[in-house]
Design an enzyme around this catalytic site. Structure first.
Site, PDB file in Angstrom:
ATOM      1  N   GLU A  46      13.735  31.903  33.306  1.00 17.85           N
ATOM      2  CA  GLU A  46      14.095  31.398  34.612  1.00 17.85           C
ATOM      3  C   GLU A  46      15.460  31.913  35.057  1.00 17.85           C
ATOM      4  O   GLU A  46      16.362  32.103  34.247  1.00 17.85           O
ATOM      5  CB  GLU A  46      14.125  29.879  34.562  1.00 17.85           C
ATOM      6  CG  GLU A  46      14.156  29.297  35.947  1.00 17.85           C
ATOM      7  CD  GLU A  46      14.260  27.803  35.858  1.00 17.85           C
ATOM      8  OE1 GLU A  46      13.374  27.128  36.386  1.00 17.85           O
ATOM      9  OE2 GLU A  46      15.218  27.326  35.268  1.00 17.85           O
ATOM     10  N   CYS A  80      22.454  32.288  37.889  1.00 19.77           N
ATOM     11  CA  CYS A  80      22.400  31.908  36.474  1.00 19.77           C
ATOM     12  C   CYS A  80      21.272  32.712  35.812  1.00 19.77           C
ATOM     13  O   CYS A  80      20.113  32.597  36.199  1.00 19.77           O
ATOM     14  CB  CYS A  80      22.140  30.403  36.402  1.00 19.77           C
ATOM     15  SG  CYS A  80      21.986  29.797  34.740  1.00 19.77           S
ATOM     16  N   CYS A 131      15.463  30.243  22.269  1.00 19.28           N
ATOM     17  CA  CYS A 131      16.792  30.404  21.661  1.00 19.28           C
ATOM     18  C   CYS A 131      16.715  29.940  20.215  1.00 19.28           C
ATOM     19  O   CYS A 131      16.054  28.948  19.907  1.00 19.28           O
ATOM     20  CB  CYS A 131      17.830  29.585  22.412  1.00 19.28           C
ATOM     21  SG  CYS A 131      19.510  29.770  21.732  1.00 19.28           S
ATOM     22  N   CYS A 141      20.265  23.786  19.613  1.00 21.08           N
ATOM     23  CA  CYS A 141      21.140  22.645  19.928  1.00 21.08           C
ATOM     24  C   CYS A 141      20.293  21.398  20.215  1.00 21.08           C
ATOM     25  O   CYS A 141      19.246  21.489  20.855  1.00 21.08           O
ATOM     26  CB  CYS A 141      22.028  22.959  21.123  1.00 21.08           C
ATOM     27  SG  CYS A 141      23.092  24.381  20.831  1.00 21.08           S
ATOM     28  N   CYS A 145      19.261  20.513  23.976  1.00 24.16           N
ATOM     29  CA  CYS A 145      18.820  21.619  24.830  1.00 24.16           C
ATOM     30  C   CYS A 145      17.328  21.865  24.646  1.00 24.16           C
ATOM     31  O   CYS A 145      16.864  22.092  23.522  1.00 24.16           O
ATOM     32  CB  CYS A 145      19.618  22.877  24.482  1.00 24.16           C
ATOM     33  SG  CYS A 145      19.035  24.335  25.344  1.00 24.16           S
ATOM     34  N   CYS A 165       7.098  21.555  38.420  1.00 21.67           N
ATOM     35  CA  CYS A 165       6.766  22.681  37.546  1.00 21.67           C
ATOM     36  C   CYS A 165       5.820  22.324  36.422  1.00 21.67           C
ATOM     37  O   CYS A 165       5.713  21.186  36.017  1.00 21.67           O
ATOM     38  CB  CYS A 165       8.039  23.233  36.951  1.00 21.67           C
ATOM     39  SG  CYS A 165       8.951  24.125  38.168  1.00 21.67           S
TER      40      CYS A 165
HETATM   41  N1  SAH Z   1      23.360  29.641  24.917  1.00 20.26           N
HETATM   42  C1  SAH Z   1      24.511  29.630  25.729  1.00 20.26           C
HETATM   43  C2  SAH Z   1      24.231  29.790  27.194  1.00 20.26           C
HETATM   44  C3  SAH Z   1      23.058  29.056  27.763  1.00 20.26           C
HETATM   45  S1  SAH Z   1      23.180  27.305  27.734  1.00 20.26           S
HETATM   46  C4  SAH Z   1      25.322  28.389  25.480  1.00 20.26           C
HETATM   47  O1  SAH Z   1      24.857  27.493  24.811  1.00 20.26           O
HETATM   48  O2  SAH Z   1      26.449  28.352  25.956  1.00 20.26           O
HETATM   49  C5  SAH Z   1      24.292  27.000  29.072  1.00 20.26           C
HETATM   50  C6  SAH Z   1      24.794  25.573  29.097  1.00 20.26           C
HETATM   51  O3  SAH Z   1      23.709  24.661  29.368  1.00 20.26           O
HETATM   52  C7  SAH Z   1      25.382  25.103  27.771  1.00 20.26           C
HETATM   53  O4  SAH Z   1      26.742  24.887  27.913  1.00 20.26           O
HETATM   54  C8  SAH Z   1      24.723  23.776  27.512  1.00 20.26           C
HETATM   55  O5  SAH Z   1      25.698  22.795  27.361  1.00 20.26           O
HETATM   56  C9  SAH Z   1      24.020  23.429  28.756  1.00 20.26           C
HETATM   57  N2  SAH Z   1      22.842  22.606  28.463  1.00 20.26           N
HETATM   58  C10 SAH Z   1      21.841  22.877  27.623  1.00 20.26           C
HETATM   59  N3  SAH Z   1      20.933  21.869  27.639  1.00 20.26           N
HETATM   60  C11 SAH Z   1      21.384  20.949  28.488  1.00 20.26           C
HETATM   61  C12 SAH Z   1      20.885  19.692  28.939  1.00 20.26           C
HETATM   62  N4  SAH Z   1      19.730  19.211  28.505  1.00 20.26           N
HETATM   63  N5  SAH Z   1      21.625  18.999  29.819  1.00 20.26           N
HETATM   64  C13 SAH Z   1      22.789  19.504  30.274  1.00 20.26           C
HETATM   65  N6  SAH Z   1      23.295  20.683  29.904  1.00 20.26           N
HETATM   66  C14 SAH Z   1      22.613  21.398  29.006  1.00 20.26           C
HETATM   67 FE1  SF4 Z   2      20.617  28.027  22.730  1.00 24.08          FE
HETATM   68 FE2  SF4 Z   2      22.182  25.912  22.318  1.00 24.08          FE
HETATM   69 FE3  SF4 Z   2      22.616  27.496  24.456  1.00 24.08          FE
HETATM   70 FE4  SF4 Z   2      20.423  25.921  24.313  1.00 24.08          FE
HETATM   71  S1  SF4 Z   2      22.570  25.250  24.451  1.00 24.08           S
HETATM   72  S2  SF4 Z   2      20.482  28.048  24.991  1.00 24.08           S
HETATM   73  S3  SF4 Z   2      19.937  26.002  22.087  1.00 24.08           S
HETATM   74  S4  SF4 Z   2      22.807  28.042  22.283  1.00 24.08           S
END
Ligand code: SAH
Ligand code: SF4
Length: 382
Positions: free
Chosen positions: A91, A104, A111, A115, A118, A349
């Site tokens: 996306e 974005c 990934c 995390c 996420c 979606c």
């Molecule tokens: N992998 C990289 C970039 C993509 S994620 C990273 O982790 O930085 C980009 C941002 O989205 C991250 O800072 C993360 O905090 C945020 N993010 C991921 N899942 C989320 C969620 N469920 N609610 C709010 N922010 C989220």
């Molecule tokens: Fe990957 Fe963590 Fe970024 Fe989500 S927040 S895209 S799991 S690194």
């Protein structure tokens, strides 16, 4: 084999042209046609010799990703879902503001970092995107928006790119660097280094390499003020704990286009959002805590968690976010809280999109003036 030229930065395009027996200035012309004018048909590239156009048509193409859906939020946020094959989709989100537009961009399908908060992490890792697939997101968005917004020649739609879509960009380094160079190149998108941001969960050696190879703005997903909690939330921390991460951030600032690192901090109810944890965070970035003795000039970006069922986590209530922000502000740390954007187009979606949207919606939480864009036309976009 037909090569997608979106996968080349200017050096790559030059090497490709030289392989065809052409000089570098031909690569510059090609680069401008493709990225500045959005042209994909070599026949339309009127200042290229007919013989070169014929050679190109046989060996190369300029190909966007197949578009699955386009959704436009009532607040002007636009989401595109692209098919990247084998049942995977990524996306891209456009967030308009009164004075600029931010895109974005995704770097991977899924990934591997995993995390806790996420949904991309919960999906697991499918594969890295190639440079062409990363650049195609910008190429498509820029030229689609220019046409639909009827922007005058030379005016751009996207003036900020954030690598905050699906995936960990620093775990796809080889594809990322030529993509960043194309974003920065004056013959392509000409974005300044401070208007291109790489967001990372903290891949320390790659932060150092980025500093050497292509030092754009850096955002680091912190989410916790100590190793015990960060080990749980961001598994990358087990490999590169806070002492290493903070030291890498400080080193990065030597070459960075801005004099601060942006720390992202996802606000999780009862997990990482207490005033005591805010104070711990202040000590961490000041190098006064037990985890690290390095001072990191920074801005804090607090992101209200976007819940999804499998996470078992909740968004912090507004008053807790405000109380947390107050501790940081009182300590003199510039702190912003992202506002929800594009919320109304999440629900429509499908499941995969839903998971993708859950994740990237975090990047749409900023306050911006709405813009209008016409509905998707029937013909395939170039
Ligand atoms: N992998 C990289 C970039 C993509 S994620 C990273 O982790 O930085 C980009 C941002 O989205 C991250 O800072 C993360 O905090 C945020 N993010 C991921 N899942 C989320 C969620 N469920 N609610 C709010 N922010 C989220
Ligand atoms: Fe990957 Fe963590 Fe970024 Fe989500 S927040 S895209 S799991 S690194």
């Amino acid at each position: 084999m037909v090569v997608n030229l979106l996968g080349f930065d200017l050096d790559g395009l030059t090497a490709f042209c030289q392989g065809l027996g052409e000089k570098r200035f031909r690569a510059v012309q090609l680069c401008r046609w493709i990225h500045q004018k959005g042209e994909s048909d070599f026949e339309q590239m009127s200042d290229l010799a007919k013989s070169l156009r014929t050679k190109l048509a046989g060996q190369a193409c300029v190909r966007a990703l197949p578009l699955v859906t386009e959704q436009v939020s009532s607040d002007g946020t636009i989401k595109w879902l692209f098919d990247v094959g084998d049942g995977n989709a990524v996306e891209t989100v456009f967030i308009p503001e009164a004075d600029r537009g931010t895109l974005c961009v995704s770097s991977q399908a899924g990934c591997a970092v995993g995390c806790r908060f996420c949904s991309t992490g919960h999906q697991g890792f499918s594969r890295n995107l190639g440079t062409a697939e990363i650049v195609a997101q910008l190429w498509f968005a820029e030229h689609r928006l220019r046409r639909h917004l009827k922007l005058p020649l030379g005016e751009r739609a996207v003036d900020n790119v954030v690598m905050m879509g699906m995936g960990e960009p620093l775990q796809n380094y080889a594809a990322l660097i030529p993509a960043l160079r194309t974003m920065l190149d004056d013959h392509a998108y000409g974005l300044s280094r401070r208007r291109v941001t790489v967001s990372t969960s903290g891949v320390v050696p790659m932060i150092d390499r980025l500093r050497e190879d292509c030092p754009v703005a850096l955002a680091v997903s912190l989410h916790a003020p100590n190793n015990v909690l960060r080990d749980e939330l961001v598994p990358m921390n087990r490999k590169y704990p806070l002492a290493d991460l903070m030291a890498a951030c400080a080193r990065y600032l030597d070459a960075a286009p801005r004099d601060f690192i942006t720390f992202e901090y996802c606000m999780l109810d009862g997990v990482n959002d207490s005033p005591e944890q805010a104070s711990e965070l202040v000590r961490l970035v000041r190098g006064q805590g037990p985890e690290s003795s390095v001072v990191v000039p920074c801005k804090l970006n607090l992101i209200p968690f976007n819940p999804f069922p499998a996470s078992g986590l909740q968004r912090s209530p507004e008053h807790r976010v405000q109380a947390f922000a107050r501790v940081l502000l009182d300590a003199g740390i510039v702190t912003t809280v992202r506002k929800t954007r594009g919320g109304d187009i999440d629900a429509a979606c499908g499941q995969l999109a839903g998971e993708v949207l859950d994740r990237t919606d975090a990047a749409t939480r900023m306050t911006r003036a709405p813009i209008r864009i016409q509905p998707l036309p029937a013909e395939t976009p170039r």
